[in-house]
Design an enzyme around this catalytic site. Sequence first.
Site, PDB file in Angstrom:
ATOM      1  N   LYS A 178       0.846  -1.197   0.000  1.00  0.00           N
ATOM      2  CA  LYS A 178       0.000   0.000   0.000  1.00  0.00           C
ATOM      3  C   LYS A 178       0.882   1.248   0.000  1.00  0.00           C
ATOM      4  O   LYS A 178       1.889   1.305   0.722  1.00  0.00           O
ATOM      5  CB  LYS A 178      -0.901  -0.027   1.234  1.00  0.00           C
ATOM      6  CG  LYS A 178      -1.931   1.094   1.309  1.00  0.00           C
ATOM      7  CD  LYS A 178      -2.823   0.928   2.537  1.00  0.00           C
ATOM      8  CE  LYS A 178      -3.877   2.001   2.672  1.00  0.00           C
ATOM      9  NZ  LYS A 178      -4.728   1.816   3.863  1.00  0.00           N
TER      10      LYS A 178
ATOM     11  N   SER B 124      -9.714   1.857   3.084  1.00  0.00           N
ATOM     12  CA  SER B 124      -8.908   2.653   2.183  1.00  0.00           C
ATOM     13  C   SER B 124      -7.900   1.831   1.374  1.00  0.00           C
ATOM     14  O   SER B 124      -7.361   2.308   0.377  1.00  0.00           O
ATOM     15  CB  SER B 124      -8.134   3.703   2.996  1.00  0.00           C
ATOM     16  OG  SER B 124      -7.202   3.082   3.893  1.00  0.00           O
TER      17      SER B 124
ATOM     18  N   SER C  25      -9.844  -0.538   7.269  1.00  0.00           N
ATOM     19  CA  SER C  25      -9.295  -0.354   5.926  1.00  0.00           C
ATOM     20  C   SER C  25      -8.592  -1.568   5.343  1.00  0.00           C
ATOM     21  O   SER C  25      -8.196  -1.546   4.175  1.00  0.00           O
ATOM     22  CB  SER C  25      -8.325   0.839   5.916  1.00  0.00           C
ATOM     23  OG  SER C  25      -9.037   2.042   6.046  1.00  0.00           O
TER      24      SER C  25
END
Length: 490
Positions: A74, A149, A173
């Site tokens: 990420k 997210s 997330s």
Amino acid sequence: MGIAEWREQLRRGEVSARELTDQHLARIAAVEPSLHAFLEVTAERARVDADRIDAARAAGEDLPPLAGIPLSIKDNLCTRGIRTTCSSRMLETFVPPYESTVTERLWNAGAVLLGKTNLDEFAMGSSTETSAFGPSRNPWDPERVPGGSSGGSAAAVAAGECIASLGSDTGGSIRQPASFCGVVGLKPTYGRVSRWGLVAFASSLDQVGPFSSSVADAAEILQVIAGADRRDATCLTARVPDYRAALQQPVAGLRVGLVKECFEAEGLDSEVRASALAAADQLQALGCELVELSCPRFNDGIATYYVIAPSEASANLARYDGVKYGYRATCDDPAAASLAEMTARSRAEGFGDEVQRRILIGTYALSAGYVDAYYKKAQQVRTLIRRDFERAFASVDVLLTPTSPTTAFRFGAHADDPLAMYLADLLTIPANMAGLPAISVPCGFDRSGLPIGVQLISGVLQEERLLQVAHHYEQAARVMERRPAAPLVA
């Protein structure tokens, strides 16, 4: 195949690390135009990493546990020499001079970096729609969001672009996009994994964890990234157990708590509810005892979160002022512009709408005259939420809830209603409030063929128990073997 199977094939020379890497790079090239899970693909570095592993194997060296395994990261985890943007214009050109602890541990374990994945800007969102560089799409239906997210990481694993990925979880997330994309997503205990090098959103809530296609692979990744780190004062020093060995322990006799408030939550889709209850029945068939219990303040977690998290975000994001690094606005008359004007314009232009909204909420909650009414009160409720969990774990081993109230929604469905978007994390936030480990595992599909996830929560540092129960459920239910056809799913 999982990490253990690939590791054995690599050890025996049945496949090379370069071949495995090239397979995944080819998959990325094939699906990225439709998916946009990656912000940057590091193909050249990946091939160098893979060749290094192949050379070590040819020389007869003992290979580390993730040798040759292609992963994605990420893009809010710092990677030395590779852009780390947090999907924000504010950090569009930022290239860290250092490596985060978790990624450093992955590379030391032999993992191969395929690239950095998309996310909601500064990890603030539940759909990846707030990314400054465009949203990622759900591999099951490209007209729907992958969650957020960490939507890019979840989508990349679901689409077969990588074997596993790292995400971060502040209020769901990792688990919510795992549910939307039909993969496994694990949030460890707060402090079990170092946050050093993770760009901060809400420091008392953020935690790094893996996405994978199986619980066993999640255990493999956690085994490598967990453990003390002197650079992170919040990182726990407790011994790291053998998570892989825990998978084989029987689950018969364990007590599984069904949180009443979760199954009665407003907005819970009936198909999601039925699928999560069917997962509970499967655990009962494996010899677990089901216990209905109450955590009275479970559904208060979301209101508490949206005071605490924005407050911490407003403090953490104050560092982005257009001076030290990051985006700097160009003033029409640089000679006349003041520092205050330049900073204000830099922040207004560099941050997106959702980030600005949360900064404003947090700044207000911390302002003089309001801090006791909002932030202090939220911290008191947080304590009550934690005590609810403590009472629950006095009588059960794990808790079971749906992961998200719904399956993946269409793009723009909540564009005009931020509160509806926030409710996507209704069932995941309480575990962050209490710092507990939690995992989402696929448990079924809705009538549209979209995946549904079931969430398991355990006590502090009880990842062994969590992985044990999740693995046995996964092996017995074999949900993904019954999956419907999907355009971009591997």
